[in-house]
Design a protein around this motif. Sequence first.
Motif, PDB file in Angstrom:
ATOM      1  N   UNK A 108       0.783  -0.970   0.048  1.00  0.00           N
ATOM      2  CA  UNK A 108      -0.041  -0.188  -0.036  1.00  0.00           C
ATOM      3  C   UNK A 108       0.812   1.053   0.104  1.00  0.00           C
ATOM      4  N   UNK A 109       0.479   2.260  -0.650  1.00  0.00           N
ATOM      5  CA  UNK A 109       1.283   3.231  -0.975  1.00  0.00           C
ATOM      6  C   UNK A 109       0.476   4.542  -0.830  1.00  0.00           C
ATOM      7  N   UNK A 110       1.176   5.620  -0.227  1.00  0.00           N
ATOM      8  CA  UNK A 110       0.796   7.084  -0.476  1.00  0.00           C
ATOM      9  C   UNK A 110       1.900   7.976  -0.649  1.00  0.00           C
ATOM     10  N   UNK A 111       1.806   8.595  -1.975  1.00  0.00           N
ATOM     11  CA  UNK A 111       2.876   9.362  -2.347  1.00  0.00           C
ATOM     12  C   UNK A 111       2.383  10.739  -1.673  1.00  0.00           C
ATOM     13  N   UNK A 112       3.402  11.683  -1.137  1.00  0.00           N
ATOM     14  CA  UNK A 112       3.093  12.697  -0.716  1.00  0.00           C
ATOM     15  C   UNK A 112       1.816  12.835   0.454  1.00  0.00           C
ATOM     16  N   UNK A 113       1.626  11.581   0.880  1.00  0.00           N
ATOM     17  CA  UNK A 113       0.405  11.564   1.922  1.00  0.00           C
ATOM     18  C   UNK A 113      -0.900  12.296   1.037  1.00  0.00           C
ATOM     19  N   UNK A 114      -0.914  12.053  -0.071  1.00  0.00           N
ATOM     20  CA  UNK A 114      -2.164  12.728  -0.720  1.00  0.00           C
ATOM     21  C   UNK A 114      -3.696  12.380  -0.051  1.00  0.00           C
ATOM     22  N   UNK A 115      -3.788  11.291   0.428  1.00  0.00           N
ATOM     23  CA  UNK A 115      -4.958  10.539   0.733  1.00  0.00           C
ATOM     24  C   UNK A 115      -5.422  11.338   2.276  1.00  0.00           C
ATOM     25  N   UNK A 116      -4.402  11.915   2.770  1.00  0.00           N
ATOM     26  CA  UNK A 116      -4.768  12.386   4.197  1.00  0.00           C
ATOM     27  C   UNK A 116      -5.339  13.726   3.895  1.00  0.00           C
ATOM     28  N   UNK A 117      -6.453  14.199   5.008  1.00  0.00           N
ATOM     29  CA  UNK A 117      -6.989  15.535   4.821  1.00  0.00           C
ATOM     30  C   UNK A 117      -6.051  16.558   5.361  1.00  0.00           C
ATOM     31  N   UNK A 118      -4.866  16.379   5.955  1.00  0.00           N
ATOM     32  CA  UNK A 118      -3.939  17.407   6.451  1.00  0.00           C
ATOM     33  C   UNK A 118      -2.568  17.051   6.146  1.00  0.00           C
ATOM     34  N   UNK A 119      -1.572  17.979   6.386  1.00  0.00           N
ATOM     35  CA  UNK A 119      -0.284  17.787   6.089  1.00  0.00           C
ATOM     36  C   UNK A 119       0.221  17.242   7.647  1.00  0.00           C
ATOM     37  N   UNK A 120       1.070  16.216   7.206  1.00  0.00           N
ATOM     38  CA  UNK A 120       1.689  15.263   8.259  1.00  0.00           C
ATOM     39  C   UNK A 120       2.858  15.798   8.789  1.00  0.00           C
ATOM     40  N   UNK A 121       2.926  16.210  10.181  1.00  0.00           N
ATOM     41  CA  UNK A 121       4.034  16.842  10.952  1.00  0.00           C
ATOM     42  C   UNK A 121       4.670  15.845  11.938  1.00  0.00           C
ATOM     43  N   UNK A 122       3.811  14.871  12.180  1.00  0.00           N
ATOM     44  CA  UNK A 122       4.455  13.948  13.198  1.00  0.00           C
ATOM     45  C   UNK A 122       3.955  12.482  12.854  1.00  0.00           C
ATOM     46  N   UNK A 123       4.868  11.559  12.795  1.00  0.00           N
ATOM     47  CA  UNK A 123       4.402  10.022  12.636  1.00  0.00           C
ATOM     48  C   UNK A 123       5.065   9.086  13.708  1.00  0.00           C
ATOM     49  N   UNK A 124       4.103   8.358  14.203  1.00  0.00           N
ATOM     50  CA  UNK A 124       4.792   7.616  15.276  1.00  0.00           C
ATOM     51  C   UNK A 124       3.897   6.243  15.370  1.00  0.00           C
ATOM     52  N   UNK A 125       4.411   5.201  15.926  1.00  0.00           N
ATOM     53  CA  UNK A 125       3.984   3.596  15.958  1.00  0.00           C
ATOM     54  C   UNK A 125       3.954   3.112  17.271  1.00  0.00           C
ATOM     55  N   UNK A 126       2.915   2.541  17.553  1.00  0.00           N
ATOM     56  CA  UNK A 126       2.870   1.639  18.997  1.00  0.00           C
ATOM     57  C   UNK A 126       2.847   0.288  18.399  1.00  0.00           C
ATOM     58  N   UNK A 127       3.431  -0.569  19.622  1.00  0.00           N
ATOM     59  CA  UNK A 127       3.737  -2.062  19.254  1.00  0.00           C
ATOM     60  C   UNK A 127       3.767  -2.666  20.625  1.00  0.00           C
ATOM     61  N   UNK A 128       3.607  -3.942  20.577  1.00  0.00           N
ATOM     62  CA  UNK A 128       3.936  -4.821  21.827  1.00  0.00           C
ATOM     63  C   UNK A 128       2.825  -4.330  23.028  1.00  0.00           C
ATOM     64  N   UNK A 129       1.611  -3.855  22.709  1.00  0.00           N
ATOM     65  CA  UNK A 129       0.820  -3.368  23.741  1.00  0.00           C
ATOM     66  C   UNK A 129       0.069  -4.547  24.453  1.00  0.00           C
ATOM     67  N   UNK A 130       0.170  -4.744  25.676  1.00  0.00           N
ATOM     68  CA  UNK A 130      -0.667  -5.956  25.984  1.00  0.00           C
ATOM     69  C   UNK A 130      -2.122  -5.860  25.855  1.00  0.00           C
ATOM     70  N   UNK A 131      -2.824  -6.955  25.447  1.00  0.00           N
ATOM     71  CA  UNK A 131      -4.218  -7.115  25.349  1.00  0.00           C
ATOM     72  C   UNK A 131      -5.067  -6.313  26.209  1.00  0.00           C
ATOM     73  N   UNK A 132      -4.870  -6.370  27.586  1.00  0.00           N
ATOM     74  CA  UNK A 132      -5.448  -5.595  28.559  1.00  0.00           C
ATOM     75  C   UNK A 132      -5.438  -4.407  28.762  1.00  0.00           C
ATOM     76  N   UNK A 133      -4.532  -3.640  28.003  1.00  0.00           N
ATOM     77  CA  UNK A 133      -4.228  -2.185  28.429  1.00  0.00           C
ATOM     78  C   UNK A 133      -5.249  -1.455  27.210  1.00  0.00           C
ATOM     79  N   UNK A 134      -5.741  -0.461  27.742  1.00  0.00           N
ATOM     80  CA  UNK A 134      -6.676   0.365  26.874  1.00  0.00           C
ATOM     81  C   UNK A 134      -5.632   1.857  26.838  1.00  0.00           C
TER      82      UNK A 134
END
Length: 132
Positions: free
Chosen positions: A16-42
């Motif tokens: 899946x590709x987004x060039x210059x993030x054209x699909x997004x309704x705003x200009x991206x100024x920050x990108x982050x990701x989360x992972x290994x979150x226990x299933x019991x955590x909200x």
Amino acid sequence: MIEFPKLGAPEIGYISVTEQLKQLPFEVQRTFWTYYTPESIVRGRHAHHATEQVLVAVAGRITVTTEMPNGTVSVYRLEDPYVGLYVPPNAWHTMQYSHSAVQLVFASLPYDEKDYIRNYEKFKEIWNTLQR
């Protein structure tokens, strides 16, 4: 929901590709990701005054619950890596993850603690006051 192009086939995999993030309704100024979150955590449990976000489950499953200032509550199940959920400013949101989930977030503004509303009662108070 925002759908990104899904190129490929089951026998070879997908990209899946987004060039210059054209699909997004705003200009991206920050990108982050989360992972290994226990299933019991909200996670989440906050709203933003100004930040817009698009959440993508690039792996696993994420259940996102949003509450808008007018009281509308919606629940979304993100599990396709080519689909993103737009979260506007002023939306209280929570996320719960499968253990294998990896969440990618595109945000319209850099991190600023003052942009966060972390107390639910304060969220309700702010938006009830503004809607009068």
